[in-house]
Design a protein around this motif. Structure first.
Motif, PDB file in Angstrom:
ATOM      1  N   VAL A  14       0.839  -1.206   0.000  1.00  0.00           N
ATOM      2  CA  VAL A  14       0.000   0.000   0.000  1.00  0.00           C
ATOM      3  C   VAL A  14       0.870   1.251   0.000  1.00  0.00           C
ATOM      4  O   VAL A  14       0.599   2.214  -0.725  1.00  0.00           O
ATOM      5  N   SER A  15       1.963   1.217   0.769  1.00  0.00           N
ATOM      6  CA  SER A  15       2.798   2.425   0.857  1.00  0.00           C
ATOM      7  C   SER A  15       3.426   2.746  -0.497  1.00  0.00           C
ATOM      8  O   SER A  15       3.691   3.910  -0.792  1.00  0.00           O
ATOM      9  N   HIS A  16       3.639   1.742  -1.336  1.00  0.00           N
ATOM     10  CA  HIS A  16       4.256   2.009  -2.642  1.00  0.00           C
ATOM     11  C   HIS A  16       3.266   2.228  -3.768  1.00  0.00           C
ATOM     12  O   HIS A  16       3.565   2.929  -4.737  1.00  0.00           O
ATOM     13  N   LEU A  17       2.089   1.597  -3.684  1.00  0.00           N
ATOM     14  CA  LEU A  17       1.204   1.556  -4.859  1.00  0.00           C
ATOM     15  C   LEU A  17      -0.147   2.235  -4.666  1.00  0.00           C
ATOM     16  O   LEU A  17      -0.836   2.508  -5.641  1.00  0.00           O
ATOM     17  N   VAL A  18      -0.544   2.450  -3.434  1.00  0.00           N
ATOM     18  CA  VAL A  18      -1.876   3.014  -3.187  1.00  0.00           C
ATOM     19  C   VAL A  18      -1.683   4.382  -2.546  1.00  0.00           C
ATOM     20  O   VAL A  18      -1.133   4.490  -1.455  1.00  0.00           O
ATOM     21  N   GLU A  19      -2.151   5.413  -3.265  1.00  0.00           N
ATOM     22  CA  GLU A  19      -1.850   6.773  -2.832  1.00  0.00           C
ATOM     23  C   GLU A  19      -2.439   7.097  -1.437  1.00  0.00           C
ATOM     24  O   GLU A  19      -3.580   6.763  -1.134  1.00  0.00           O
ATOM     25  N   GLU A  20      -1.608   7.732  -0.645  1.00  0.00           N
ATOM     26  CA  GLU A  20      -2.000   8.249   0.678  1.00  0.00           C
ATOM     27  C   GLU A  20      -3.086   9.301   0.447  1.00  0.00           C
ATOM     28  O   GLU A  20      -2.916  10.194  -0.373  1.00  0.00           O
ATOM     29  N   ASP A  21      -4.203   9.196   1.120  1.00  0.00           N
ATOM     30  CA  ASP A  21      -5.297  10.103   0.822  1.00  0.00           C
ATOM     31  C   ASP A  21      -5.947  10.624   2.104  1.00  0.00           C
ATOM     32  O   ASP A  21      -6.570   9.864   2.834  1.00  0.00           O
ATOM     33  N   PRO A  22      -5.841  11.932   2.375  1.00  0.00           N
ATOM     34  CA  PRO A  22      -6.384  12.470   3.626  1.00  0.00           C
ATOM     35  C   PRO A  22      -7.898  12.274   3.757  1.00  0.00           C
ATOM     36  O   PRO A  22      -8.382  12.032   4.860  1.00  0.00           O
ATOM     37  N   VAL A  23      -8.649  12.354   2.659  1.00  0.00           N
ATOM     38  CA  VAL A  23     -10.108  12.193   2.756  1.00  0.00           C
ATOM     39  C   VAL A  23     -10.448  10.754   3.143  1.00  0.00           C
ATOM     40  O   VAL A  23     -11.233  10.518   4.072  1.00  0.00           O
ATOM     41  N   LEU A  24      -9.844   9.784   2.462  1.00  0.00           N
ATOM     42  CA  LEU A  24     -10.145   8.381   2.794  1.00  0.00           C
ATOM     43  C   LEU A  24      -9.683   8.038   4.211  1.00  0.00           C
ATOM     44  O   LEU A  24     -10.337   7.264   4.915  1.00  0.00           O
ATOM     45  N   GLN A  25      -8.580   8.623   4.639  1.00  0.00           N
ATOM     46  CA  GLN A  25      -8.134   8.380   6.019  1.00  0.00           C
ATOM     47  C   GLN A  25      -9.132   8.972   7.011  1.00  0.00           C
ATOM     48  O   GLN A  25      -9.444   8.363   8.040  1.00  0.00           O
ATOM     49  N   GLN A  26      -9.670  10.154   6.681  1.00  0.00           N
ATOM     50  CA  GLN A  26     -10.674  10.786   7.537  1.00  0.00           C
ATOM     51  C   GLN A  26     -11.956   9.946   7.569  1.00  0.00           C
ATOM     52  O   GLN A  26     -12.582   9.803   8.616  1.00  0.00           O
ATOM     53  N   VAL A  27     -12.319   9.370   6.416  1.00  0.00           N
ATOM     54  CA  VAL A  27     -13.497   8.505   6.348  1.00  0.00           C
ATOM     55  C   VAL A  27     -13.334   7.316   7.311  1.00  0.00           C
ATOM     56  O   VAL A  27     -14.236   7.011   8.096  1.00  0.00           O
ATOM     57  N   LEU A  28     -12.179   6.675   7.275  1.00  0.00           N
ATOM     58  CA  LEU A  28     -11.951   5.528   8.171  1.00  0.00           C
ATOM     59  C   LEU A  28     -11.981   5.974   9.634  1.00  0.00           C
ATOM     60  O   LEU A  28     -12.528   5.276  10.493  1.00  0.00           O
ATOM     61  N   ALA A  29     -11.402   7.155   9.903  1.00  0.00           N
ATOM     62  CA  ALA A  29     -11.418   7.683  11.275  1.00  0.00           C
ATOM     63  C   ALA A  29     -12.856   7.980  11.705  1.00  0.00           C
ATOM     64  O   ALA A  29     -13.258   7.658  12.832  1.00  0.00           O
ATOM     65  N   ASN A  30     -13.656   8.563  10.807  1.00  0.00           N
ATOM     66  CA  ASN A  30     -15.062   8.859  11.136  1.00  0.00           C
ATOM     67  C   ASN A  30     -15.837   7.570  11.422  1.00  0.00           C
ATOM     68  O   ASN A  30     -16.661   7.529  12.346  1.00  0.00           O
ATOM     69  N   ASN A  31     -15.567   6.533  10.618  1.00  0.00           N
ATOM     70  CA  ASN A  31     -16.283   5.263  10.801  1.00  0.00           C
ATOM     71  C   ASN A  31     -15.970   4.661  12.166  1.00  0.00           C
ATOM     72  O   ASN A  31     -16.858   4.176  12.869  1.00  0.00           O
ATOM     73  N   GLN A  32     -14.693   4.717  12.531  1.00  0.00           N
ATOM     74  CA  GLN A  32     -14.266   4.165  13.813  1.00  0.00           C
ATOM     75  C   GLN A  32     -14.881   4.969  14.966  1.00  0.00           C
ATOM     76  O   GLN A  32     -15.442   4.409  15.909  1.00  0.00           O
ATOM     77  N   GLN A  33     -14.814   6.287  14.830  1.00  0.00           N
ATOM     78  CA  GLN A  33     -15.355   7.215  15.831  1.00  0.00           C
ATOM     79  C   GLN A  33     -16.850   6.976  16.047  1.00  0.00           C
ATOM     80  O   GLN A  33     -17.352   7.042  17.163  1.00  0.00           O
ATOM     81  N   ALA A  34     -17.556   6.646  14.947  1.00  0.00           N
ATOM     82  CA  ALA A  34     -19.012   6.437  15.010  1.00  0.00           C
ATOM     83  C   ALA A  34     -19.369   5.015  15.436  1.00  0.00           C
ATOM     84  O   ALA A  34     -20.544   4.670  15.511  1.00  0.00           O
ATOM     85  N   GLY A  35     -18.361   4.194  15.718  1.00  0.00           N
ATOM     86  CA  GLY A  35     -18.614   2.835  16.214  1.00  0.00           C
ATOM     87  C   GLY A  35     -18.982   1.832  15.137  1.00  0.00           C
ATOM     88  O   GLY A  35     -19.537   0.768  15.432  1.00  0.00           O
ATOM     89  N   LEU A  36     -18.689   2.135  13.877  1.00  0.00           N
ATOM     90  CA  LEU A  36     -18.986   1.175  12.810  1.00  0.00           C
ATOM     91  C   LEU A  36     -17.996   0.014  12.860  1.00  0.00           C
ATOM     92  O   LEU A  36     -16.830   0.217  13.215  1.00  0.00           O
ATOM     93  N   PRO A  37     -18.435  -1.216  12.514  1.00  0.00           N
ATOM     94  CA  PRO A  37     -17.483  -2.330  12.470  1.00  0.00           C
ATOM     95  C   PRO A  37     -16.435  -2.075  11.387  1.00  0.00           C
ATOM     96  O   PRO A  37     -16.746  -1.450  10.370  1.00  0.00           O
ATOM     97  N   ALA A  38     -15.200  -2.547  11.635  1.00  0.00           N
ATOM     98  CA  ALA A  38     -14.097  -2.281  10.683  1.00  0.00           C
ATOM     99  C   ALA A  38     -14.171  -3.247   9.510  1.00  0.00           C
ATOM    100  O   ALA A  38     -13.224  -3.981   9.233  1.00  0.00           O
TER     101      ALA A  38
END
Ligand code: SAM
Length: 220
Positions: A14-38
């Motif tokens: 992932v670190s080499h081929l999948v671009e680091e993306d602040p929006v998608l990282q925020q989405v995952l953080a929001n999901n975790q914060q809201a108690g959604l299953p991972a």
């Protein structure tokens, strides 16, 4: 332990081929914060969905099982300017979190989220068919029903992707008392019997453990 190595390899890839993306990282953080299953797809699987959409030239995508819209956003971003994703989510809390994430990503014009059991919302989509790519990733006991709808809502060339069909190897047990395993087995056996489909399936290992997906192309 293998699974630690799987994680390390996923991180490397992932670190080499999948671009680091602040929006998608925020989405995952929001999901975790809201108690959604991972249960979101892994980043390299999200990128795979995006590549499938681009390889097939998809304009219209249907997703069954939104969760927090992580995979939805990957798919929507891969589409051309007028491309659309319709995504179905039964759980109102998941759907609210997903809509917040869709708005955060600025994709409200490209993504339509329908809240309610997919068995209720799928019959309302006939006017929007055919879809070019259909991603089945909701309650696994309903996979046979979702395959029937995917066929109704498809055309020759449609790509149908079914996630989580290996389940730590449990898929090989015909006597499993897990209704998800039974749903996935029936799904695979329906695809086997369906002359309109040409299919394969792959096992995957990585940060989400040992699982796999079915890839089926509608041929007629
Ligand atoms: N595709 C998402 C991603 O990768 O980010 C993950 C989806 S998660 C594995 C499955 C989702 O399906 C959950 O949010 C669950 O609430 C939803 N779901 C369960 N039963 C459903 C149903 N009958 N109709 C629609 N969605 C359902």
């Amino acid at each position: 332990e293998y699974s630690q190595k799987w994680d390390e390899v996923d991180n490397y890839l992932v670190s080499h081929l999948v671009e680091e993306d602040p929006v998608l990282q925020q989405v995952l953080a929001n999901n975790q914060q809201a108690g959604l299953p991972a249960h979101d797809v892994a980043p390299n699987q999200g990128k795979l969905l995006a590549l499938f959409a681009q390889i097939t030239g998809a304009q219209k995508v249907l997703e069954i099982g939104t969760l927090g819209a992580y995979s939805t956003i990957w798919l929507a971003r891969a589409l051309p300017a007028l491309g659309k994703v319709v995504t179905l989510e039964a759980d109102p809390h998941h759907a609210r979190v997903a809509q917040t994430n869709i708005d955060l990503a600025g994709l409200q014009d490209k993504i339509t989220l329908h809240t309610g059991p997919a068995s209720d919302t799928l019959p309302t989509l006939m006017a929007e068919a055919p879809f070019d790519l259909i991603f089945i990733d909701a309650d696994k006991p309903s996979n046979p029903l979702y395959l029937e709808w995917a066929l109704k809502l498809s055309k020759p060339g449609t790509l149908i992707i079914g996630d989580n069909v290996v389940r730590d190897g449990a898929v090989v047990d015909p006597h499993s008392d897990d209704t998800r395993v039974q749903g996935v087995r029936r799904f695979i056996e329906m695809i086997e019997q369906e002359p309109r489909l040409s299919a394969t399936a792959l096992q995957t290992v990585g940060s989400k453990g040992w699982d796999g997906f079915v890839l089926a192309r509608v041929i007629s």
